[in-house]
Design a protein around this motif. Structure first.
Motif, PDB file in Angstrom:
ATOM      1  N   GLY A   1      -5.729  -1.200 -27.513  1.00 40.73           N
ATOM      2  CA  GLY A   1      -4.685  -0.466 -27.995  1.00 40.73           C
ATOM      3  C   GLY A   1      -3.675  -0.335 -26.957  1.00 40.73           C
ATOM      4  N   ASP A   2      -3.736   0.291 -25.757  1.00 47.34           N
ATOM      5  CA  ASP A   2      -2.748   0.254 -25.014  1.00 47.34           C
ATOM      6  C   ASP A   2      -1.981  -0.853 -24.502  1.00 47.34           C
ATOM      7  OD1 ASP A   2      -3.269   3.116 -24.663  1.00 47.34           O
ATOM      8  OD2 ASP A   2      -4.400   2.924 -22.821  1.00 47.34           O
ATOM      9  N   ASN A  20      -1.951  -3.867 -26.425  1.00 45.62           N
ATOM     10  CA  ASN A  20      -1.317  -4.190 -27.438  1.00 45.62           C
ATOM     11  C   ASN A  20       0.024  -3.682 -27.728  1.00 45.62           C
ATOM     12  OD1 ASN A  20      -1.373  -5.767 -30.317  1.00 45.62           O
ATOM     13  ND2 ASN A  20      -0.845  -3.518 -30.849  1.00 45.62           N
ATOM     14  N   ASP A  21      -0.013  -2.167 -27.701  1.00 48.98           N
ATOM     15  CA  ASP A  21       1.130  -1.388 -27.895  1.00 48.98           C
ATOM     16  C   ASP A  21       2.421  -1.662 -26.798  1.00 48.98           C
ATOM     17  OD1 ASP A  21      -0.075  -0.559 -30.073  1.00 48.98           O
ATOM     18  OD2 ASP A  21      -0.466   1.529 -29.677  1.00 48.98           O
ATOM     19  N   TYR A  22       2.023  -1.893 -25.726  1.00 45.52           N
ATOM     20  CA  TYR A  22       3.065  -2.353 -24.504  1.00 45.52           C
ATOM     21  C   TYR A  22       3.615  -3.673 -25.011  1.00 45.52           C
ATOM     22  CZ  TYR A  22       4.690  -4.473 -20.328  1.00 45.52           C
ATOM     23  OH  TYR A  22       5.495  -4.812 -19.307  1.00 45.52           O
ATOM     24  N   ARG A  51       3.713  -4.958 -28.294  1.00 44.68           N
ATOM     25  CA  ARG A  51       4.315  -5.104 -29.694  1.00 44.68           C
ATOM     26  C   ARG A  51       4.864  -3.708 -30.121  1.00 44.68           C
ATOM     27  NH1 ARG A  51       3.504  -9.373 -33.075  1.00 44.68           N
ATOM     28  NH2 ARG A  51       2.443 -10.872 -32.296  1.00 44.68           N
ATOM     29  N   PRO A  68       4.959   0.764 -29.827  1.00 45.27           N
ATOM     30  CA  PRO A  68       4.129   2.138 -30.048  1.00 45.27           C
ATOM     31  C   PRO A  68       3.365   2.092 -31.421  1.00 45.27           C
ATOM     32  CG  PRO A  68       6.089   2.651 -29.292  1.00 45.27           C
ATOM     33  CD  PRO A  68       6.416   1.421 -29.418  1.00 45.27           C
ATOM     34  N   LYS A  69       2.053   2.606 -31.185  1.00 41.65           N
ATOM     35  CA  LYS A  69       1.288   2.582 -32.555  1.00 41.65           C
ATOM     36  C   LYS A  69       1.189   1.392 -33.472  1.00 41.65           C
ATOM     37  CE  LYS A  69       2.152   7.828 -32.948  1.00 41.65           C
ATOM     38  NZ  LYS A  69       2.621   9.007 -34.060  1.00 41.65           N
ATOM     39  N   HIS A  70       1.482   0.179 -32.827  1.00 39.36           N
ATOM     40  CA  HIS A  70       1.180  -0.896 -33.641  1.00 39.36           C
ATOM     41  C   HIS A  70      -0.276  -0.998 -33.905  1.00 39.36           C
ATOM     42  CE1 HIS A  70       0.686  -5.252 -34.030  1.00 39.36           C
ATOM     43  NE2 HIS A  70       1.552  -5.198 -34.911  1.00 39.36           N
TER      44      HIS A  70
END
Length: 520
Positions: free
Chosen positions: A311-312, A314-316, A318, A320-322
């Motif tokens: 999560g963290d 990936n969202d960095y 792509r 937020p909340k992707h």
């Protein structure tokens, strides 16, 4: 090929297909001893009226058993299986009755096929349906698929399906693919002919630069001219011509940007399906309604989305909340029966999360795989995996994959590791090692054609040239031949490294090998 059943439509579109194809009459044979006798003595006590037709079927079977015609191993064009006899009969259900006498033959005109299957050599007897008859008619009369589709008021895709189905059923013989590796690719330890001739050509079509994400590793944020609908139709037509010339199936992998943000996506997707192309999506999570619209036209071979770690991280990369949105979207796709692929771009910063992500995705996707970072565009700001760490990473990945069947082996260097261990190799990146300008090409919204999308590899412009001319041009051949640094490699047909990674490292991709290659 896309699945559908046009039989009902064809029966009234092509009433002529319900008659015996004239060119096949000579294939029915002339030695009808028993059937001739029964026909001259109709109505004898105890002789069922359908026995004449049964005798004709059995005589046909006997002819194929005792004097089978030679079935050629290769044909220059679509050809009717010479070991086939088509019989017009006056009773239905006769093949079923021959297998089970509890089945009752019923009066009514029908056709029965008696044939030798090309691969197995087994004799098969079955009823001929409308699709069988039309496929035979098209080939026997040398009908152009486009003309046949126009005459019947159906799509070329339906005609292609009929021919493909006729081949699968043993009625037709298809010409071999003309997409073949040059002879010197066989100068190694890989001799499987499946790795030297591609049955499918894939066009990765970036129909728009518009994207709803702003990823930190994006390799192309250039502002390109928007594709018009006439230009899109031109792309599909030249792809159709190319596939027809080379006797291959075509696949259009819609990408972008986010392909579904193209304002005419549904129209162009349907045009691709109507031409008989397989379709796929390489994009981002989309609303359910948009996916259902696509499915109402044709189910894609796959829908590919990307995740870059847990999560963290990936969202960095792509946004937020992707991660959460993508996992939810994968569940939606699964509920619709769509084949799901998750792709990861491998970097120094996420390599320790790959196995964790693969385990998390078990049961949520049909395939998880990765590409190494291509250091172009925004991606040049990220750190690549140190080459000296890569063999151990591949080894750990392969070990984890033994208990996770969704883990794929796209990177060609998996084959190098397998070869070193004495294990069977796979197809690699495109099923044929590096498929750049071989069984794959990429088209951008402004018509530029590239051998590989992840690096500048211009080979032509599809708005100005036919795909056939581009494919056989000197630039495409240069990419297709690969690096001279790989010429002596024993597994060259299923490897060739990754030219985009080599380009990002500043390598001469036509003379130097992949910087991660550990061949000794």
């Amino acid at each position: 090929m896309p699945q559908s059943d046009p039989s009902a439509e064809l029966q009234h579109k092509y009433p002529a297909s319900m008659t015996v194809v004239p060119e096949l009459e000579n294939l029915m044979g002339e030695e009808r001893v028993l059937s001739a006798f029964l026909a001259k003595n109709p109505g004898d006590d105890g002789i069922p009226p359908y026995l004449v037709d049964l005798a004709r079927i059995e005589e046909s079977r006997y002819r194929l058993l005792t004097a089978p015609p030679a079935i050629p191993s290769s044909v220059p064009d679509w050809t009717i299986n010479p070991a086939i006899e088509l019989l017009a009969v006056n009773w239905s259900n006769l093949p079923a009755f021959m297998a089970d006498q509890n089945v009752e033959p019923t009066p009514g005109a029908a056709h029965v096929l008696v044939l030798i299957r090309p691969v197995s050599g087994n004799i098969e007897i079955r009823d001929a349906d409308a699709d069988d008859l039309l496929a035979l008619k098209i080939v026997a009369e040398d009908m152009d698929p486009v003309s046949a589709a126009a005459e019947g008021g159906i799509s070329v895709g339906n005609i292609r399906q009929l021919l493909s189905r006729g081949e699968q059923r043993g009625l037709l013989l298809s010409p071999p693919s003309r997409i073949r590796r040059p002879p010197d690719f066989s100068a190694g330890e890989i001799s499987n002919p499946a790795y030297f001739s591609a049955p499918v050509f894939t066009l990765q079509w970036h129909i728009t630069q518009a994207c709803d994400l702003n990823c930190r590793h994006c390799y192309d944020r250039s502002d390109r001219e928007t594709m018009t609908v006439p230009q899109a139709l031109q792309v599909l037509d030249t792809l159709f011509d190319f596939c027809d010339r080379h006797h291959v199936y075509g696949q259009v992998s819609f990408s972008g940007g986010n392909p579904m943000l193209y304002p005419h996506f549904n129209r162009i997707y349907k045009e691709a399906a109507d031409r008989g192309f397989m379709t796929a999506i390489i994009g981002n999570p989309m609303p359910l309604r948009r996916v259902e619209e696509m499915l109402s036209i044709q189910a894609p071979e796959f829908y590919q989305v990307s995740l870059e770690g847990m999560g963290d991280h990936n969202d960095y990369i792509r946004g937020p909340k992707h991660f959460e949105r993508t996992i939810d979207f994968l569940e939606v796709l699964g509920g619709l029966g769509v084949y799901r692929i998750v792709m990861l771009t491998l970097t120094r910063d996420n390599m320790d999360q790959v196995l964790e992500l693969a385990e998390f995705l078990k049961g949520r996707v049909e395939l998880f795989t990765f590409n190494r970072l291509a250091s172009m565009g925004e991606g040049a700001k990220l750190s690549s995996v140190p080459p000296e760490l890569y063999p151990e990473f591949l080894s750990d990945y392969m070990a984890a994959a033994k208990s996770n069947t969704s883990m794929g082996f796209k990177d060609n260097l998996f084959n190098l590791l397998r070869w070193q261990r004495g294990d069977p190799v796979g197809g690699g990146c495109t099923g044929f090692g590096c498929g750049a300008a071989f069984n794959f090409a990429s088209v951008l919204p402004d018509g530029e054609v590239h051998a590989c999308r992840k690096m500048p590899s211009w080979v032509g412009n599809i708005y100005e040239q036919s795909l056939n001319d581009i494919y056989h041009g000197s630039l495409a051949r240069k990419y297709r031949n690969g690096s001279s640094g790989c010429r002596e490699c024993p597994i060259r047909p299923v490897c060739g490294g990754c030219i985009s990674v080599g380009y990002g490292f500043g390598r001469d991709i036509f003379h130097e090998s992949d910087p991660y290659c550990f061949f000794i």
